[in-house]
Design an enzyme around this catalytic site. Sequence first.
Site, mmCIF file in Angstrom:
data_model
loop_
_atom_site.group_PDB
_atom_site.id
_atom_site.type_symbol
_atom_site.label_atom_id
_atom_site.label_comp_id
_atom_site.label_asym_id
_atom_site.label_seq_id
_atom_site.Cartn_x
_atom_site.Cartn_y
_atom_site.Cartn_z
ATOM 1 C CE1 TYR A 15 -4.391 -1.206 0.045
ATOM 2 C CE2 TYR A 15 -3.240 -3.057 1.033
ATOM 3 C CZ TYR A 15 -4.350 -2.535 0.406
ATOM 4 O OH TYR A 15 -5.430 -3.332 0.138
ATOM 5 C CE1 TYR A 142 -8.392 -5.106 1.427
ATOM 6 C CE2 TYR A 142 -8.300 -5.873 3.701
ATOM 7 C CZ TYR A 142 -7.702 -5.712 2.462
ATOM 8 O OH TYR A 142 -6.423 -6.168 2.255
ATOM 9 C CG ASP A 234 -13.393 -11.209 7.187
ATOM 10 O OD1 ASP A 234 -12.586 -11.457 8.101
ATOM 11 O OD2 ASP A 234 -13.065 -10.637 6.133
ATOM 12 C CE LYS A 263 -6.131 -7.140 9.679
ATOM 13 N NZ LYS A 263 -4.814 -6.754 9.178
#
Length: 421
Positions: A15, A142, A234, A263
Amino acid sequence: MNLQERDRVVNWHPYTQMKTADDAIPIVKGKGIYLFDDKGNKYIDAVSSWWVTLHGHAHPYIAQRVSEQLHTLEQVIFAGFTHEPAVQLSENLLKLLPNNQQKVFYSDNGSTAVEVALKMCIQYCYNQGKEKTKILAFKNAYHGDTFGAMSVSGRSVWTKPFGEMLFEVIFIDIPTSENIEDLKAQISTFQDDIACFIYEPLIQGAAGMLMYNAEDLDNLMKFCRANEILMIQDEVFTGFGRTGKLFAANHLSEKPDIMCFSKGLTGGTMPMGITTCSNEIFNAFLSDDKYKTLFHGHSFTANPLACTAALASMELLLNEETQQNIQRISEQHFRFSNVLKEHSKVENVRQTGTILAWEFKTDQRTSYFNEIGKKLYDEFLSRGIVMRPLGNVMYLVPPYCISTEELNFIYKNILQVLDSF
């Protein structure tokens, strides 16, 4: 050459527009909530290094457990073999999830956990001779950067170069008490073709920390259940305490068919993804017909070191001190959110658990590409705080070990920065 210069020669950062980006800051050490650079400067990691670091950097207990495992078994193919850390992690995790989650499939990261979930749903239908291939998802979603995950993410400049290559998805607004009946009507138009509904529960993270109510999501989930639409929850971002409870699922009465995790799963120690599912999903792949197998795998599936890190992180997460810290951070955020709401340069303050977000008022629209983001990032860095605004959307997602004083220090600096711009 120094480390910055060497990095510039060989590395391509995520990014990041490499032509205009500043040189990367060399980090040589992490401890607790702090990161230390090669010049001796220290920074509070207020975003948990892209939302992964639950218990602080270089946690000694996780490091000890991983080190011990490293001297026992570092890796083994997970096709045809198993090992204690993988079995124990699956057992421990399933005990914490909704009771319909009964099988665990391991992968490498959040995006691959989503890919697995999508393939499970599509093939679940295929194995039963059902022609259901459409996916339902939220606008602005996302779910990752691999092609399947991109396809079910909101269409944006991020996905535009690949637009013609992404599969068809039915996008709907996040539910509210005002639009829920309209959403149900939209879904009804396609319900016989929809294999599954994938969603970020309660918070759309990368979209700008957009938050919505558990009651409205429950209502939508109940409708999907009644219409035989499988549900993929999610929890890559929301899992492991971020919402103030262990999982976003703990805020809901309805249960998903499939859940995705990554994560915070290993406490930020190393990569790992997990997709859990119900026995109903799993049983659709049990057959004498080998073509009904789920043909998916990764070289490092259920890596023993990552499993061990996740087990250690989960122990820390469940201990009383960490649970008290999560509630303390949530309460501190709530009090500070009321302060932010009174500030003339702030709008749309929202908070769920340890996640606090707000928008900096500018002449530009709220966007990831709002130019104020880089200025805010640099200003906080100069104050020894790592914050990574999503354009003009600012947020805090701190490690759970942050103290009251350290959090107040961040709040103080936020107000100072707001006043100085």
